[in-house]
Design a protein around this motif. Structure first.
Motif, PDB file in Angstrom:
ATOM      1  N   VAL A  86       6.072  -1.693  -5.834  1.00  0.00           N
ATOM      2  CA  VAL A  86       5.252  -0.662  -6.480  1.00  0.00           C
ATOM      3  C   VAL A  86       5.505   0.713  -5.880  1.00  0.00           C
ATOM      4  N   THR A 133      -0.216  -3.828  -9.440  1.00  0.00           N
ATOM      5  CA  THR A 133      -0.790  -2.653 -10.079  1.00  0.00           C
ATOM      6  C   THR A 133      -2.294  -2.518  -9.883  1.00  0.00           C
ATOM      7  N   SER A 155       2.144   1.682  -9.839  1.00  0.00           N
ATOM      8  CA  SER A 155       3.045   1.309 -10.931  1.00  0.00           C
ATOM      9  C   SER A 155       4.161   0.417 -10.403  1.00  0.00           C
ATOM     10  N   THR A 178       7.726  -0.290  -9.842  1.00  0.00           N
ATOM     11  CA  THR A 178       8.715   0.768  -9.697  1.00  0.00           C
ATOM     12  C   THR A 178      10.140   0.282  -9.959  1.00  0.00           C
ATOM     13  N   ASN A 180      -4.001   3.586 -10.543  1.00  0.00           N
ATOM     14  CA  ASN A 180      -3.355   2.328 -10.197  1.00  0.00           C
ATOM     15  C   ASN A 180      -1.873   2.533  -9.920  1.00  0.00           C
ATOM     16  N   SER A 183       4.036   5.137  -6.997  1.00  0.00           N
ATOM     17  CA  SER A 183       3.063   5.877  -7.799  1.00  0.00           C
ATOM     18  C   SER A 183       3.535   6.055  -9.238  1.00  0.00           C
ATOM     19  N   SER A 184       4.833   5.859  -9.470  1.00  0.00           N
ATOM     20  CA  SER A 184       5.418   5.958 -10.803  1.00  0.00           C
ATOM     21  C   SER A 184       6.677   5.105 -10.831  1.00  0.00           C
ATOM     22  N   TYR A 185       7.207   4.872 -12.017  1.00  0.00           N
ATOM     23  CA  TYR A 185       8.399   4.014 -12.113  1.00  0.00           C
ATOM     24  C   TYR A 185       9.571   4.638 -11.359  1.00  0.00           C
TER      25      TYR A 185
END
Length: 199
Positions: free
Chosen positions: A85, A57, A67, A69, A65, A87-89
């Motif tokens: 990782v 992260t 995320s 994933t 940062n 950009s979002s889960y």
């Protein structure tokens, strides 16, 4: 000057000649040792250390940062110390192609002796070091791919960019996830060595 008023070179550390109390001078080094900037010998292992950069992260993407994933059950690739990782889960738009650029800065105090990258992605990836493309590959979420980046890195500040593309597909983010997993290992020589004299 000598007694005949002739110019005589003054010995110094860096002239590649062992003088006085010098133990070495540049190339005059016993195998298994390195020569420091003070012309003293030290075991090679005392000059060698490793630096690591991993997917986590602290990488940045889209101005924030990265995320940790969602990890699909089919993602069997594993790299010690690294985290999958994005950009979002969950992927925000799994039905369309999505390109994300992950950035990581790394500082290397010594001289680069070797640098190796282990990487796995869903889907394709391109790697840039200091603005130059150095590696690329297809989707590899169940195997780890390896790249030699020794010639791409240098002493001082370096910027890594991992451009990962998630190909549009299923409408569910759990059926079409995206991720980046990597570890960069840099072996450096921290013994500067004798420096040429000028002045």
């Amino acid at each position: 000057c000598n007694a005949n008023c002739e110019l005589v070179p003054v010995p110094y550390c860096g002239d590649k000649i062992i003088n006085g109390a010098e133990e070495c001078d540049g190339t005059n080094v016993t195998e298994g040792y390195s020569c420091t900037d003070k012309c003293t010998k030290v075991p090679v292992e005392q000059c060698t250390s490793s630096i690591f950069a991993v997917s986590d992260t602290t990488n940045t993407v889209d101005g924030h940062n990265a995320s940790a994933t969602y990890v699909h059950p089919a993602w069997t690739a594993s790299i010690t110390g690294a985290t999958w990782v994005w950009s979002s889960y969950y992927v925000q738009n799994p039905t369309i192609d999505e390109v994300k650029n992950f950035t990581k800065s790394i500082s290397i105090p010594g001289a680069v002796k070797q640098a190796s990258l282990d990487i796995a992605t869903d889907n394709d990836y391109v790697v840039f070091v200091n603005g130059a493309q150095v590696a690329s590959g297809p989707s590899s979420f169940n195997t780890v791919q390896h790249h030699d980046l020794t010639s791409a890195l240098h002493s001082g500040a370096n910027t890594l960019v991992f451009q990962v593309t998630n190909t549009g597909g299923a409408s569910s983010p759990t059926d079409n996830p995206a991720g980046l997993l990597y570890n960069l290992t840099v072996t450096q020589d921290t013994c500067i060595g004798p420096q040429p004299y000028c002045g």
